[in-house]
Design a protein around this motif. Sequence first.
Motif, short mmCIF file in Angstrom:
data_model
loop_
_atom_site.label_atom_id
_atom_site.label_comp_id
_atom_site.label_asym_id
_atom_site.label_seq_id
_atom_site.Cartn_x
_atom_site.Cartn_y
_atom_site.Cartn_z
N UNK A 162 30.13 11.09 80.88
CA UNK A 162 31.27 10.64 80.12
C UNK A 162 32.30 11.77 80.06
N UNK A 163 33.56 11.42 80.24
CA UNK A 163 34.63 12.42 80.20
C UNK A 163 35.72 11.93 79.25
N UNK A 164 36.18 12.81 78.41
CA UNK A 164 37.21 12.47 77.43
C UNK A 164 38.50 13.22 77.75
N UNK A 165 39.61 12.54 77.56
CA UNK A 165 40.92 13.17 77.68
C UNK A 165 41.78 12.68 76.52
N UNK A 166 42.80 13.42 76.19
CA UNK A 166 43.62 12.99 75.05
C UNK A 166 45.02 13.57 75.13
N UNK A 167 45.92 12.92 74.42
CA UNK A 167 47.27 13.43 74.22
C UNK A 167 47.75 12.93 72.87
N UNK A 168 48.17 13.85 72.03
CA UNK A 168 48.63 13.47 70.69
C UNK A 168 50.07 12.98 70.73
N UNK A 169 50.40 12.13 69.80
CA UNK A 169 51.76 11.62 69.66
C UNK A 169 52.58 12.69 68.94
N UNK A 170 53.60 13.25 69.61
CA UNK A 170 54.37 14.33 68.97
C UNK A 170 55.12 13.87 67.73
N UNK A 171 55.29 12.56 67.59
CA UNK A 171 55.99 12.05 66.40
C UNK A 171 55.08 11.94 65.19
N UNK A 172 53.78 12.18 65.40
CA UNK A 172 52.81 12.06 64.32
C UNK A 172 52.25 13.44 63.98
N UNK A 173 51.79 13.57 62.76
CA UNK A 173 51.31 14.85 62.26
C UNK A 173 49.80 14.97 62.48
#
Length: 226
Positions: A162-173
């Motif tokens: 299993x591999x996880x990747x992510x990117x946060x929403x810059x408009x959210x804290x």
Amino acid sequence: MDPIGRAGAVPGLMGDVHPIGEVLSRAVDGDFPAVDGGWRRVEPWRSGVEGVVAFTGHAYLAVDDEISDGTLSGLGPDGFGGASNPRLVSRLAGSGWIDALDIVLVARGAGGEPALVPRSDLRNHPRAQHATSVRSDVATYGYAAPDDHTLVTLSTGLGGLLEVGLETDPAKDHVGAQVVRDALTLVPEDEVVVAACAPGNARALRAFMAAGFEPVASVQLWRPER
């Protein structure tokens, strides 16, 4: 030692485990390959994607049989950096796409109540599209609020793990480490999960490590066109 020793699939609890998946699973508990300068050829874990995974003093080259053992050996791979040499990678990739050299991190799933929900509306996110190009069974998750575009991908990735990747929403804290912790709730408790992070992406690297991931190797992928 035969430096080009071929490794086949290793029987495991979840079926045949790819050799790279096997060695990464052992690395979670601090059991690493011998620091002997050697390297091993293995079959690619995904059709159309090849790569090199390098540990301290030992490397694995996942290359299709189209490349002969003699050709591969003649490129000068070794476990002390030779297997990741840009000239070697370029030769094997031909005119195909070459990914960045990444750090490989490993952790275990947290299980329990998932902190994220399926988000099919994020399927066209560039990071999800990239995951689809090199991994299998890609699923997209995020937070329940429809205006929150924080993305987590979970897929069958490096070495069949299993591999996880992510990117946060810059408009959210959002704090990156908390997003990683929330992502780990999608993974069954104690199951090994991997992540890949560019060395220069210090913010992401710190987030993964703060959430319990440990760096164990490097990886570079390519989709060959020879």
